[in-house]
Write a protein that holds these residues in place. Structure first.
Motif, PDB file in Angstrom:
ATOM      1  N   PRO A 223       0.993  -1.276  -0.098  1.00  0.00           N
ATOM      2  CA  PRO A 223       0.002   0.026  -0.059  1.00  0.00           C
ATOM      3  C   PRO A 223       0.823   1.129  -0.029  1.00  0.00           C
ATOM      4  N   SER A 224       0.409   2.202  -0.893  1.00  0.00           N
ATOM      5  CA  SER A 224       1.097   3.375  -0.983  1.00  0.00           C
ATOM      6  C   SER A 224       0.318   4.554  -1.210  1.00  0.00           C
ATOM      7  N   THR A 225       0.828   6.002  -1.169  1.00  0.00           N
ATOM      8  CA  THR A 225       0.148   6.851  -1.669  1.00  0.00           C
ATOM      9  C   THR A 225       0.942   7.836  -2.186  1.00  0.00           C
ATOM     10  N   VAL A 226       0.634   8.704  -3.298  1.00  0.00           N
ATOM     11  CA  VAL A 226       1.200   9.584  -4.070  1.00  0.00           C
ATOM     12  C   VAL A 226       1.494  10.799  -3.062  1.00  0.00           C
ATOM     13  N   THR A 227       2.708  11.202  -2.994  1.00  0.00           N
ATOM     14  CA  THR A 227       2.793  12.513  -2.155  1.00  0.00           C
ATOM     15  C   THR A 227       3.563  13.745  -3.224  1.00  0.00           C
ATOM     16  N   GLY A 228       3.182  13.481  -4.415  1.00  0.00           N
ATOM     17  CA  GLY A 228       3.512  14.603  -5.411  1.00  0.00           C
ATOM     18  C   GLY A 228       3.396  14.258  -6.727  1.00  0.00           C
ATOM     19  N   MET A 229       2.925  15.253  -7.450  1.00  0.00           N
ATOM     20  CA  MET A 229       2.846  15.041  -8.817  1.00  0.00           C
ATOM     21  C   MET A 229       3.659  16.221  -9.677  1.00  0.00           C
ATOM     22  N   ARG A 230       4.366  15.872 -10.634  1.00  0.00           N
ATOM     23  CA  ARG A 230       5.355  16.725 -11.155  1.00  0.00           C
ATOM     24  C   ARG A 230       4.352  17.811 -12.332  1.00  0.00           C
ATOM     25  N   GLY A 231       4.978  18.823 -12.261  1.00  0.00           N
ATOM     26  CA  GLY A 231       4.439  19.885 -13.229  1.00  0.00           C
ATOM     27  C   GLY A 231       5.104  19.710 -14.695  1.00  0.00           C
ATOM     28  N   MET A 232       4.792  20.601 -15.578  1.00  0.00           N
ATOM     29  CA  MET A 232       5.471  20.254 -16.994  1.00  0.00           C
ATOM     30  C   MET A 232       5.255  21.586 -17.622  1.00  0.00           C
ATOM     31  N   VAL A 233       6.353  21.746 -18.756  1.00  0.00           N
ATOM     32  CA  VAL A 233       6.262  22.787 -19.762  1.00  0.00           C
ATOM     33  C   VAL A 233       6.462  21.968 -20.967  1.00  0.00           C
ATOM     34  N   ALA A 234       5.985  22.277 -22.236  1.00  0.00           N
ATOM     35  CA  ALA A 234       6.531  21.740 -23.387  1.00  0.00           C
ATOM     36  C   ALA A 234       6.470  22.659 -24.627  1.00  0.00           C
ATOM     37  N   ALA A 235       7.586  22.333 -25.632  1.00  0.00           N
ATOM     38  CA  ALA A 235       7.631  23.401 -26.288  1.00  0.00           C
ATOM     39  C   ALA A 235       8.066  22.627 -27.850  1.00  0.00           C
ATOM     40  N   THR A 236       7.944  23.207 -28.937  1.00  0.00           N
ATOM     41  CA  THR A 236       8.729  22.733 -30.165  1.00  0.00           C
ATOM     42  C   THR A 236       9.585  23.989 -30.539  1.00  0.00           C
ATOM     43  N   VAL A 237      10.775  23.515 -30.728  1.00  0.00           N
ATOM     44  CA  VAL A 237      11.880  24.607 -31.027  1.00  0.00           C
ATOM     45  C   VAL A 237      12.257  24.309 -32.694  1.00  0.00           C
ATOM     46  N   SER A 238      12.075  25.346 -33.478  1.00  0.00           N
ATOM     47  CA  SER A 238      12.279  25.304 -34.924  1.00  0.00           C
ATOM     48  C   SER A 238      13.768  25.825 -35.146  1.00  0.00           C
ATOM     49  N   PHE A 239      14.558  25.487 -36.098  1.00  0.00           N
ATOM     50  CA  PHE A 239      15.429  25.881 -36.626  1.00  0.00           C
ATOM     51  C   PHE A 239      15.254  26.140 -37.936  1.00  0.00           C
TER      52      PHE A 239
END
Length: 469
Positions: free
Chosen positions: A194-210
């Motif tokens: 038995p366990s319990t989550v003590t945190g969830m990660r955040g996120m940022v996402a992007a597309t980098v174009s050259f």
């Protein structure tokens, strides 16, 4: 260990299975516009189920840009009772590729202790165990109302990134006021751990174009004399991590809240079989930030990942060109205290620093990102939750874990300005978001028992203590 709550759950398992069989047949895929009528049907189905359970107030909130969400409220007869807000979602992921399913994803199939269908674990099964748990709570306590005032907010867009959830929260802020939030969209380490989550990660996402030359050029005539966008985007990707697996974005680790010694000790107690992990991931090696365990890397450390890279000719045979354009899709998972806005600035600086002369770079962000959320150990809310889970699992120690994924929980916590805890019973091999999703039925029964016990424990703790968690 035998409890009245457990007896009630055991006697009413067929009710849970019947409801699951009905609800899982509704293909409420929020990501597909042609399924949005099914998302509404899914919301209305749960609204009816909440009414059947006894909720006096049940509303389908479809009066905004969001897909229909369900709000339900059952006030305790005790005027001083804590107010608990339960968060879940009723929409489901697409089923592609359909040919990899062994059964129809929307025809629930039971094989022993397993039930397979899209949404079985994520998140319909985990939400429905709460209705059974509430009935068990009332039966065990002899009450005609819950020991706490219960509110449910059941979102219809989580599997599409919750694009309108914060707007929905702002619109209905007063109705969602509470003392503590219980999130039921996560899992446990193993059936016997038995366990319990003590945190969830955040996120940022992007597309980098050259962008390099304004047209594709013959590589024999022009190659070696001008910058190649595909080569330079590969150099940028190669520079993203050092040889210790640390992300090289400026300031990336400045605000990271590290695990405490107590948390690291508890993480070390979580059973971890690296060989089995490689089998599940169908990978051949472990990799990541030096100095941290696999479990710590998966939930307690920030990451940078390349989600896709391309540019130039990718068809059959060869086409000898210097391509005009190249791109890379990046996502950054964040941990507690990291600010998405700060990470965005750092990534943009990183791209600028790795854009050579003759290349024009552009960074397109997928929204403003989401923050990580954290549950401190040892608070009244955490202790009540872990106590309820432990009792449902015959007194076993409840271990803390961190969820590697991201969701709207941090936005929800900020909107109501209250602590949150996680009660989820999914398992790592439930294949959520993948073909052949399943849920272990005995875990749903344990979840129902834990929920039944939790409302009594929260009432004993009291509203003021829960708010201070």
């Amino acid at each position: 260990m035998v409890t009245t709550e457990r007896d009630y759950v055991a006697e009413h398992r067929d009710d849970l299975l019947h409801d699951l069989d009905q609800w899982l047949r509704i293909p409420g895929i929020s990501a597909q516009p042609e399924r949005h009528d099914d998302v509404r049907r899914s919301a209305e189905w749960f609204a009816d189920a909440a009414r059947r359970t006894g909720f006096p107030t049940v509303e389908v909130w479809g009066d905004g840009p969001w897909l229909p969400a369900v709000f339900a409220e059952w006030r305790s007869d005790d005027p001083d009772a804590p107010v608990v807000l339960v968060y879940a979602h009723h929409d489901v992921q697409p089923v592609d590729p359909l040919e990899l399913w062994h059964t129809d994803p929307f025809e629930p199939t039971i094989d022993g202790d397993l039930l397979r269908a899209r949404g079985a674990s994520d998140d319909k099964g985990q939400l429905l165990f709460h209705l059974l748990g509430l009935q068990a709570h009332l039966a065990a306590t002899g009450r005609t109302s819950p020991a706490v005032t219960l509110k449910f907010i059941v979102e219809g867009e989580e599997e599409s990134g919750s694009p309108h959830f914060e707007e929905l929260l702002a619109t209905h802020r007063e109705r969602l006021a509470c003392d503590v939030v219980v999130v039921t969209d996560t899992g446990m380490v193993a059936p016997d751990v038995p366990s319990t989550v003590t945190g969830m990660r955040g996120m940022v996402a992007a597309t980098v174009s050259f962008h390099g030359p304004d047209l594709d050029l013959h590589s024999g005539v022009f190659g070696g004399a001008i910058p190649n966008p595909a080569t330079e985007i590969a150099r940028l990707v190669a520079a993203l991590h050092d040889d210790q697996g640390r992300v090289q974005v400026p300031g990336f680790y400045d605000d990271v809240l590290d695990l405490t010694d107590t948390e690291r000790d508890l993480f070390a107690k979580v059973p971890s079989d690296e060989g089995e992990f490689l089998k599940v991931t169908k990978s051949r090696a472990l990799r990541g930030e030096h100095g941290f365990s696999t479990l710590e890397r998966l939930g307690a450390r920030p990451t940078a990942e390349v989600n896709g890279i391309g540019g130039g000719y990718i068809g059959a045979g060869h086409k000898t060109i210097v391509p005009s354009d190249a791109f890379v899709k990046l996502s950054f998972r964040l941990v507690a205290d990291q600010d998405p806005a700060t990470i965005i600035k750092g990534v943009e600086q990183f791209v600028t620093d790795h854009t050579p002369e003759g290349i024009v770079s552009h960074v397109e962000w997928e929204g403003s990102g989401v923050r990580a959320c954290l549950v401190p150990l040892g608070t009244p809310a955490y202790n009540a939750l872990s106590g309820a889970i432990s009792e449902a699992f015959d007194g076993a120690q409840v271990l803390p874990t961190r969820e590697g994924g991201s969701g709207p929980e941090a936005g929800l916590q900020a909107a109501v300005d209250r602590p949150l805890v996680f009660l989820g019973v999914g398992l790592p091999d439930d294949q959520i978001h993948a073909p052949n999703e399943k849920v272990t039925l005995s875990m749903l029964y344990k979840g129902a028992e834990a929920a039944a016990l939790l409302w009594t424990r929260f009432a004993e703790v009291g509203a003021e203590a829960l708010r201070s968690s």
